[in-house]
Write a protein that holds these residues in place. Structure first.
Motif, PDB file in Angstrom:
ATOM      1  N   MET A   1       1.026  -1.147   0.193  1.00 13.29           N
ATOM      2  CA  MET A   1       0.013  -0.042   0.044  1.00 13.29           C
ATOM      3  C   MET A   1       0.878   1.328   0.023  1.00 13.29           C
ATOM      4  SD  MET A   1      -3.331   0.741   2.445  1.00 13.29           S
ATOM      5  CE  MET A   1      -2.704   1.248   4.087  1.00 13.29           C
ATOM      6  N   PRO A   2       0.648   2.292  -0.879  1.00 13.12           N
ATOM      7  CA  PRO A   2       1.436   3.240  -1.023  1.00 13.12           C
ATOM      8  C   PRO A   2       1.216   4.264   0.148  1.00 13.12           C
ATOM      9  CG  PRO A   2      -0.059   3.456  -2.702  1.00 13.12           C
ATOM     10  CD  PRO A   2      -0.292   2.080  -2.044  1.00 13.12           C
ATOM     11  N   ARG A   3       2.181   4.962   0.539  1.00 11.38           N
ATOM     12  CA  ARG A   3       2.244   5.976   1.871  1.00 11.38           C
ATOM     13  C   ARG A   3       1.740   7.162   1.167  1.00 11.38           C
ATOM     14  NH1 ARG A   3       8.002   5.810   4.988  1.00 11.38           N
ATOM     15  NH2 ARG A   3       7.710   3.690   5.899  1.00 11.38           N
ATOM     16  N   ASN A   4       1.020   7.829   1.996  1.00 13.95           N
ATOM     17  CA  ASN A   4       0.335   9.191   2.071  1.00 13.95           C
ATOM     18  C   ASN A   4       1.467  10.100   1.895  1.00 13.95           C
ATOM     19  OD1 ASN A   4      -0.823  11.777   2.394  1.00 13.95           O
ATOM     20  ND2 ASN A   4      -2.619  10.830   3.350  1.00 13.95           N
ATOM     21  N   LYS A   5       1.619  10.750   0.637  1.00 13.04           N
ATOM     22  CA  LYS A   5       2.773  11.760   0.782  1.00 13.04           C
ATOM     23  C   LYS A   5       2.674  12.810   1.699  1.00 13.04           C
ATOM     24  CE  LYS A   5       4.211  10.916  -4.018  1.00 13.04           C
ATOM     25  NZ  LYS A   5       4.272  11.329  -5.369  1.00 13.04           N
ATOM     26  N   GLU A   6       1.569  13.312   1.899  1.00 19.13           N
ATOM     27  CA  GLU A   6       1.487  14.702   2.915  1.00 19.13           C
ATOM     28  C   GLU A   6       1.618  14.043   4.537  1.00 19.13           C
ATOM     29  OE1 GLU A   6       0.875  17.748   2.104  1.00 19.13           O
ATOM     30  OE2 GLU A   6       1.040  17.047  -0.056  1.00 19.13           O
ATOM     31  N   LYS A   7       1.160  12.803   4.589  1.00 15.63           N
ATOM     32  CA  LYS A   7       1.426  12.330   6.004  1.00 15.63           C
ATOM     33  C   LYS A   7       2.963  12.062   6.236  1.00 15.63           C
ATOM     34  CE  LYS A   7      -1.650   9.385   8.245  1.00 15.63           C
ATOM     35  NZ  LYS A   7      -2.304   8.108   8.376  1.00 15.63           N
ATOM     36  N   GLN A   8       3.736  11.680   5.204  1.00 17.35           N
ATOM     37  CA  GLN A   8       5.030  11.412   5.151  1.00 17.35           C
ATOM     38  C   GLN A   8       5.793  12.674   5.424  1.00 17.35           C
ATOM     39  OE1 GLN A   8       6.552   8.348   5.516  1.00 17.35           O
ATOM     40  NE2 GLN A   8       8.343   9.642   5.881  1.00 17.35           N
ATOM     41  N   LYS A   9       5.332  13.841   4.531  1.00 13.76           N
ATOM     42  CA  LYS A   9       6.032  15.034   4.569  1.00 13.76           C
ATOM     43  C   LYS A   9       5.807  15.809   5.980  1.00 13.76           C
ATOM     44  CE  LYS A   9       6.034  19.422   1.840  1.00 13.76           C
ATOM     45  NZ  LYS A   9       5.286  20.101   0.730  1.00 13.76           N
ATOM     46  N   GLU A  10       4.608  15.627   6.709  1.00 12.30           N
ATOM     47  CA  GLU A  10       4.444  16.192   7.811  1.00 12.30           C
ATOM     48  C   GLU A  10       5.237  15.362   8.933  1.00 12.30           C
ATOM     49  OE1 GLU A  10       3.326  18.570  10.759  1.00 12.30           O
ATOM     50  OE2 GLU A  10       2.965  19.008   8.691  1.00 12.30           O
ATOM     51  N   TYR A  11       5.410  14.093   8.790  1.00 12.64           N
ATOM     52  CA  TYR A  11       6.252  13.402   9.717  1.00 12.64           C
ATOM     53  C   TYR A  11       7.717  13.696   9.573  1.00 12.64           C
ATOM     54  CZ  TYR A  11       8.904   9.496  11.674  1.00 12.64           C
ATOM     55  OH  TYR A  11       9.910   8.785  12.494  1.00 12.64           O
ATOM     56  N   ASN A  12       8.280  13.803   8.443  1.00 10.40           N
ATOM     57  CA  ASN A  12       9.442  14.083   8.291  1.00 10.40           C
ATOM     58  C   ASN A  12       9.972  15.573   8.769  1.00 10.40           C
ATOM     59  OD1 ASN A  12       9.963  11.966   7.045  1.00 10.40           O
ATOM     60  ND2 ASN A  12      10.040  12.711   4.816  1.00 10.40           N
ATOM     61  N   LYS A  13       8.826  16.510   8.808  1.00  9.85           N
ATOM     62  CA  LYS A  13       9.167  17.982   9.375  1.00  9.85           C
ATOM     63  C   LYS A  13       9.228  17.816  10.676  1.00  9.85           C
ATOM     64  CE  LYS A  13       6.932  22.528   9.389  1.00  9.85           C
ATOM     65  NZ  LYS A  13       5.596  23.334   8.630  1.00  9.85           N
ATOM     66  N   VAL A  14       8.271  16.948  11.369  1.00 12.79           N
ATOM     67  CA  VAL A  14       8.299  16.889  12.945  1.00 12.79           C
ATOM     68  C   VAL A  14       9.459  16.415  13.377  1.00 12.79           C
ATOM     69  CG1 VAL A  14       7.012  15.828  14.887  1.00 12.79           C
ATOM     70  CG2 VAL A  14       5.803  17.015  13.066  1.00 12.79           C
ATOM     71  N   TYR A  15       9.806  15.421  12.628  1.00 16.07           N
ATOM     72  CA  TYR A  15      11.054  14.609  13.158  1.00 16.07           C
ATOM     73  C   TYR A  15      12.126  15.398  12.917  1.00 16.07           C
ATOM     74  CZ  TYR A  15      14.907  11.343  12.971  1.00 16.07           C
ATOM     75  OH  TYR A  15      16.175  10.564  13.074  1.00 16.07           O
ATOM     76  N   TYR A  16      12.389  16.299  11.829  1.00 18.63           N
ATOM     77  CA  TYR A  16      13.478  17.157  11.791  1.00 18.63           C
ATOM     78  C   TYR A  16      13.597  18.213  13.063  1.00 18.63           C
ATOM     79  CZ  TYR A  16      16.872  20.551   9.793  1.00 18.63           C
ATOM     80  OH  TYR A  16      18.066  21.357   9.843  1.00 18.63           O
ATOM     81  N   GLU A  17      12.358  18.734  12.910  1.00 18.37           N
ATOM     82  CA  GLU A  17      12.303  19.933  14.098  1.00 18.37           C
ATOM     83  C   GLU A  17      12.895  18.769  15.343  1.00 18.37           C
ATOM     84  OE1 GLU A  17      11.803  22.987  14.342  1.00 18.37           O
ATOM     85  OE2 GLU A  17      11.978  22.792  12.162  1.00 18.37           O
ATOM     86  N   LYS A  18      12.559  17.954  15.855  1.00 16.23           N
ATOM     87  CA  LYS A  18      12.909  17.458  17.115  1.00 16.23           C
ATOM     88  C   LYS A  18      14.437  16.890  17.193  1.00 16.23           C
ATOM     89  CE  LYS A  18       8.455  15.054  18.333  1.00 16.23           C
ATOM     90  NZ  LYS A  18       7.812  13.770  18.462  1.00 16.23           N
ATOM     91  N   ASN A  19      14.823  16.597  15.934  1.00 17.94           N
ATOM     92  CA  ASN A  19      16.370  15.992  15.781  1.00 17.94           C
ATOM     93  C   ASN A  19      17.374  17.218  15.292  1.00 17.94           C
ATOM     94  OD1 ASN A  19      16.084  13.272  17.035  1.00 17.94           O
ATOM     95  ND2 ASN A  19      14.522  13.517  15.427  1.00 17.94           N
ATOM     96  N   LYS A  20      16.957  18.582  15.341  1.00 22.00           N
ATOM     97  CA  LYS A  20      17.746  19.676  14.546  1.00 22.00           C
ATOM     98  C   LYS A  20      19.186  19.428  14.796  1.00 22.00           C
ATOM     99  CE  LYS A  20      15.465  23.380  13.297  1.00 22.00           C
ATOM    100  NZ  LYS A  20      14.879  24.673  13.317  1.00 22.00           N
ATOM    101  N   GLU A  21      19.386  19.712  16.225  1.00 24.22           N
ATOM    102  CA  GLU A  21      20.819  19.571  16.935  1.00 24.22           C
ATOM    103  C   GLU A  21      21.655  18.554  16.548  1.00 24.22           C
ATOM    104  OE1 GLU A  21      22.685  22.009  18.329  1.00 24.22           O
ATOM    105  OE2 GLU A  21      21.043  23.287  17.868  1.00 24.22           O
TER     106      GLU A  21
END
Length: 105
Positions: A1-21
């Motif tokens: 089943m293909p991933r929802n691109k918008e969900k993945q994009k939002e997940y990546n954004k949140v992950y990056y913000e949490k791990n910026k340092e």
């Protein structure tokens, strides 16, 4: 089943913000610089059997193999270090200065 691109994009954004340092530290490390440079070479079409050895050649080259000027690291200047390759085949030729790379076409 293909991933929802918008969900993945939002997940990546949140992950990056949490791990910026963590990302900042890695990108400034030698491993991060090496990884980024090799990624850029591949993106530009460079083809090579062993990118680790190619990186070692690149790092250890101190003078332009064309005009023998001393090479500098960085993004600016006529004598900045560049990896020269054939744009049709992707084959690595040598490490030269930016000016020689422009002259070579």
């Amino acid at each position: 089943m293909p991933r929802n691109k918008e969900k993945q994009k939002e997940y990546n954004k949140v992950y990056y913000e949490k791990n910026k340092e963590k990302h900042k530290e890695y990108n400034q490390s030698e491993a991060g610089k090496k990884s980024r440079r090799i990624f850029d070479w591949k993106r530009c079409g460079v083809k090579h059997d062993d990118f680790d050895s190619l990186y070692e050649v690149y790092i250890n080259t101190k003078f332009c193999e064309q005009c023998n000027i001393e090479l500098v690291e960085g993004n600016f200047g006529a004598n900045k270090k560049v990896l020269d390759h054939d744009h049709e085949t992707g084959e690595f030729r040598n490490v030269i200065c930016h000016l020689c790379n422009i002259r070579r076409g």
